[in-house]
Design an enzyme around this catalytic site. Structure first.
Site, PDB file in Angstrom:
ATOM      1  CG  ASP A   1      -1.971  -1.071   1.176  1.00 30.04           C
ATOM      2  OD1 ASP A   1      -2.261  -1.552   0.064  1.00 30.04           O
ATOM      3  OD2 ASP A   1      -2.497  -1.439   2.244  1.00 30.04           O
TER       4      ASP A   1
ATOM      5  CE1 TYR B   1       4.338  -6.556   5.056  1.00 30.09           C
ATOM      6  CE2 TYR B   1       4.050  -8.814   5.810  1.00 30.09           C
ATOM      7  CZ  TYR B   1       3.994  -7.870   4.807  1.00 30.09           C
ATOM      8  OH  TYR B   1       3.584  -8.236   3.542  1.00 30.09           O
TER       9      TYR B   1
ATOM     10  CG  ASP C   1      -4.833   1.856   6.547  1.00 34.64           C
ATOM     11  OD1 ASP C   1      -5.767   2.692   6.624  1.00 34.64           O
ATOM     12  OD2 ASP C   1      -4.345   1.505   5.452  1.00 34.64           O
TER      13      ASP C   1
ATOM     14  NE  ARG D   1      -4.851  -3.106   4.638  1.00 29.14           N
ATOM     15  CZ  ARG D   1      -5.829  -2.854   3.764  1.00 29.14           C
ATOM     16  NH1 ARG D   1      -6.892  -2.176   4.136  1.00 29.14           N
ATOM     17  NH2 ARG D   1      -5.742  -3.264   2.524  1.00 29.14           N
TER      18      ARG D   1
END
Length: 303
Positions: free
Chosen positions: A38, A66, A80, A179
């Site tokens: 993203d 991550y 998010d 998320r």
């Protein structure tokens, strides 16, 4: 130009933006990324160039790691920090470390996720975010994903405030929405939640320290050093067994012929035939004749 370029995607850009810019910098159209990040996410984005575009799917399917900041207290429509707040708990919270770690443990292993409405998952031929932008709610398919490990990185024993945040490291398989994982953590703790920020630190065999920014790529190209940063396409195939072939096998394989099954081949794991260490082809079990195998990918010997 052929190879895999470990790129550090910066915030504010789409993965497609990176591909567009790299085509101009490198002077080639055959450029592809290995999984969407993203715009508000930065991190490792391996880029496949030339013949290496044939192995992009294998990198996409590998594990990722991550660093995510989980924010407890507000839920958003996008899950998010970019989305509008849809629910909020503004009470003063006191969450102990033990409860957070228990929630993380429950979400480790094979878990079920429902993709967020603002995602590229397709339902009835359209991406979910297309429905979301028109205010249309559709039933989203559940999916099973693998969370290899979640580690709470903050060292405090107690997390307090109306909005509580903490950082986690997530090692996961393909298709995981971090998320959504943040929302799931919040639910187990009894609060609305969202992912405040995200950085991808590992994609397959590529780590943050391996990567170049777009500006560094442009400099390397101008200085004639870009080839030194390109990884061979064999890098994307390291999860498979490599089998070196003789001259007779070389001719058969480069002609793409169906072969008898190989002892190293399994239904889930293809094998890579090589000549002098260079990949010739990826072979998998034949779809209708399990005692045979057929090529899934073919590579020119001069790649």
């Amino acid at each position: 130009m052929n190879g895999i370029l470990p790129l550090w995607k910066e915030k504010g850009m789409t993965s497609h933006d990176c591909v567009y810019k790299l085509r101009k910098i490198l002077g080639t159209k055959k450029v592809g990324h290995t999984g969407t990040l993203d715009p508000n996410v930065e991190g490792v984005l391996p880029i496949c160039i030339g013949q290496a575009t044939k192995v992009a799917e294998y990198i996409t399917d590998t594990g990722k790691e991550y660093l995510a900041v989980v924010s407890i207290g507000k839920a958003t429509e996008t899950e998010d920090a970019d989305g509008a707040v849809v629910s909020e708990d503004d009470t003063y919270k006191q969450i102990n470390r033990r409860d957070i770690e228990a929630a993380l443990e429950k979400l480790t292993g094979n878990i079920i996720q429902i993709p967020p409405m603002y995602s590229a998952v397709k339902v009835n031929g359209r991406k979910l975010y297309e429905y979301a932008r028109k205010g249309i709610e559709v039933e989203r398919p559940k999916r099973s994903v693998v969370i290899h490990q979640i580690e709470l990185l903050d060292q405090m024993e107690s997390f307090e405030g109306t909005d509580v945040t903490f950082t986690i490291r997530v090692a996961c398989g393909k298709g995981t929405y971090v998320r959504t994982l943040a929302v799931q953590i919040g639910a187990l703790l009894g609060y609305p939640a969202h992912m405040a920020s995200l950085i991808r630190t590992v994609s397959g065999t590529y780590q943050q320290e391996d990567c170049l920014t777009l500006d560094q790529v442009a400099t390397a190209k101008d200085e004639g050093e870009i080839d030194t940063y390109l990884r061979p396409l064999e890098d994307a195939l390291t999860e498979f067994t490599f089998v070196e072939v003789n001259e007779e096998e070389y001719v058969t394989i480069t002609n793409g012929q169906v072969l008898p099954e190989h002892p190293e081949l399994t239904e889930k794991t293809p094998i890579v035939f090589t000549k002098n260490g260079k990949a010739l082809a990826v072979y998998k079990v034949h779809p209708t004749k399990p005692t045979l195998m057929k090529p899934e990918k073919m590579f020119p010997i001069n790649h």
